[in-house]
Design an enzyme around this catalytic site. Structure first.
Site, PDB file in Angstrom:
ATOM      1  N   LEU A 171      17.449   7.552  43.096  1.00 29.30           N
ATOM      2  CA  LEU A 171      17.139   6.350  42.336  1.00 29.30           C
ATOM      3  C   LEU A 171      18.457   5.607  42.213  1.00 29.30           C
ATOM      4  O   LEU A 171      19.385   6.079  41.541  1.00 29.30           O
ATOM      5  CB  LEU A 171      16.606   6.709  40.946  1.00 29.30           C
ATOM      6  CG  LEU A 171      15.109   6.930  40.770  1.00 29.30           C
ATOM      7  CD1 LEU A 171      14.836   7.481  39.377  1.00 29.30           C
ATOM      8  CD2 LEU A 171      14.343   5.646  40.990  1.00 29.30           C
ATOM      9  N   SER A 172      18.555   4.475  42.864  1.00 27.66           N
ATOM     10  CA  SER A 172      19.840   3.776  42.926  1.00 27.66           C
ATOM     11  C   SER A 172      20.303   3.347  41.541  1.00 27.66           C
ATOM     12  O   SER A 172      19.498   3.190  40.618  1.00 27.66           O
ATOM     13  CB  SER A 172      19.728   2.555  43.834  1.00 27.66           C
ATOM     14  OG  SER A 172      19.388   2.941  45.147  1.00 27.66           O
ATOM     15  N   CYS A 173      21.607   3.138  41.414  1.00 25.10           N
ATOM     16  CA  CYS A 173      22.147   2.724  40.120  1.00 25.10           C
ATOM     17  C   CYS A 173      21.548   1.368  39.734  1.00 25.10           C
ATOM     18  O   CYS A 173      21.369   0.479  40.569  1.00 25.10           O
ATOM     19  CB  CYS A 173      23.670   2.687  40.135  1.00 25.10           C
ATOM     20  SG  CYS A 173      24.425   1.658  41.396  1.00 25.10           S
ATOM     21  N   ARG A 197      12.597   3.646  34.962  1.00 25.98           N
ATOM     22  CA  ARG A 197      13.050   4.577  35.995  1.00 25.98           C
ATOM     23  C   ARG A 197      12.320   5.910  35.967  1.00 25.98           C
ATOM     24  O   ARG A 197      12.024   6.490  37.016  1.00 25.98           O
ATOM     25  CB  ARG A 197      14.558   4.834  35.834  1.00 25.98           C
ATOM     26  CG  ARG A 197      15.441   3.681  36.181  1.00 25.98           C
ATOM     27  CD  ARG A 197      16.894   3.934  35.769  1.00 25.98           C
ATOM     28  NE  ARG A 197      17.539   4.995  36.537  1.00 25.98           N
ATOM     29  CZ  ARG A 197      18.213   4.785  37.670  1.00 25.98           C
ATOM     30  NH1 ARG A 197      18.304   3.571  38.180  1.00 25.98           N
ATOM     31  NH2 ARG A 197      18.803   5.788  38.292  1.00 25.98           N
TER      32      ARG A 197
END
Length: 387
Positions: free
Chosen positions: A90-92, A37
């Site tokens: 930033l999506s889970c 990430r």
């Protein structure tokens, strides 16, 4: 030395303990390991402090920044704020891997992504489909440029283009797979048109749940089941209505009384919440738990209700506005019970050129609810009506 190794391993272990790594898509976990990430996070991220979103800069708060980039699997990293509200993230990680699993991407597939954002999801897609096989559309020109730089840096081979995701990207159509990283109330028909027969479309729907649609052999419809929970930001320009405090206002409640149902289920039962979303598409429900449970309901315009259920007392209702949301919720709840309390995964969606509807149990014979953007009154349609 990987300065984020401990945080990455923590996130990996928690997701494994929760059963979040998809068994049917074993490629996902190593792709996430190879494309972490932090490679796609901007130097400034944001967090809610209880009253506003405040920044955390990598250069001055490296530790806090890293914790926000690697939160729990069910928490997103806010990467952009517009007019005081999140506009990109930033999506889970739990939802990202779940949606990748639902998409069923294979090597060599032509993939269209709507909403590049930071570029992480596009990189993961390219790790599976291959370089040059993923096209990603981003409406925000600055985000598009930044994500293009990040994707080039990791050699992803993704074609990032500017544009409105609702229009898709006709240049490389038809696609084998189409995925959206933002929520829609109505799946654009252009997405179906640009997907080959037998191709798959995965998108968050509304404010809860994501759906996987398979395009029919004749290309005139797409149908599929709800796949799981997904709470994504809506598409740019979508009206989110007024926030709770503005709908509630300062006036005294117009009515109060009791509520005969177990309010705790509104906090804990995602299938109930999804069913209420289907039957009451414009009603938003927020809950908190502590000494009992409190639920706040509002329609984003002028009507609201508060359901308070202390641990040792009967639930109490306060509400105001032209609609009586507590009574509407009670009736919708009853419909769900009368149908046998179907779970989130018992619901599906069909999109045709002229309409979209949610169904329960069976797409041909089950109960249907029409879902029309801008409608505040759900319309039940009879089985067999697929115009």
């Amino acid at each position: 030395m990987d300065e984020f190794a401990e945080l990455r391993q923590r996130l990996d272990r928690v997701l494994e303990a929760d059963g979040g790594w998809p068994v049917d898509s074993p490629w996902v976990r190593p792709a996430v390991e190879d494309l972490p990430r932090h490679l796609f996070a901007p130097d400034r991220v944001w967090a809610w402090d209880g009253s506003a979103y405040v920044p955390a800069d990598r250069g001055t708060e490296a530790g806090r920044w890293a914790e926000l980039v690697y939160p729990r699997p069910d928490q997103a990293t806010i990467t952009q704020i517009t007019d005081g509200l999140p506009s990109s993230s930033l999506s889970c990680q739990a939802v990202v891997v779940d949606m990748l699993d639902s998409l069923m991407v294979e090597r060599g597939h032509q993939v269209l992504e709507l909403g590049t954002g930071a570029g992480w999801n596009a990189a993961l897609l390219a790790a599976r489909a291959g370089p040059g096989r993923v096209t990603s559309v981003e409406v925000d020109s600055r985000l598009a440029a930044e994500s293009r730089t990040r994707l080039d840096a990791v050699g992803a081979g993704v074609n990032v283009v500017g544009g409105d995701g609702a229009q898709g990207r006709r240049e490389n159509a038809p696609y084998d797979r189409v995925v959206a990283t933002y929520a829609v109330d109505e799946v654009p028909w252009t997405w179906v048109e640009q997907t080959r027969p037998g191709g798959r479309i995965v998108t968050p729907w509304g404010r809860l749940g994501h759906v996987a649609l398979t395009v029919a052999d004749d290309g005139r419809s797409a149908s599929g089941w709800m796949q799981g929970l997904a709470q994504f930001m809506p598409s740019r320009g979508t009206s989110q209505g007024l926030p709770w405090d503005q709908v509630r206002g300062d006036d005294a409640p117009e009515t109060d009384g009791s509520f005969a149902r177990d309010v705790r289920r509104l906090h804990a039962d995602v299938s109930l919440l999804f069913a209420l979303r289907v039957v009451l598409p414009d009603v938003r429900i927020l809950t908190t738990a502590g000494d009992g449970v409190t639920a706040w309901l509002h329609d984003g315009h002028s009507s609201w209700a508060t359901l308070t259920a202390p641990e040792s007392a009967a639930p109490v209702v306060y509400q105001g506005g032209p609609r009586r949301l507590a009574e509407e919720t009670d009736r919708a709840w009853q419909k769900w019970q009368d149908a046998g309390e179907p779970s989130l995964y018992d619901f599906g969606m069909t999109r045709t050129p002229t309409r979209q509807y949610i169904w329960s149990g069976d797409k041909d014979t089950g109960t249907r609810w029409a879902t029309t953007v801008g409608s505040t009154t759900p319309c039940t349609v009879s089985a067999g009506d697929t115009r």
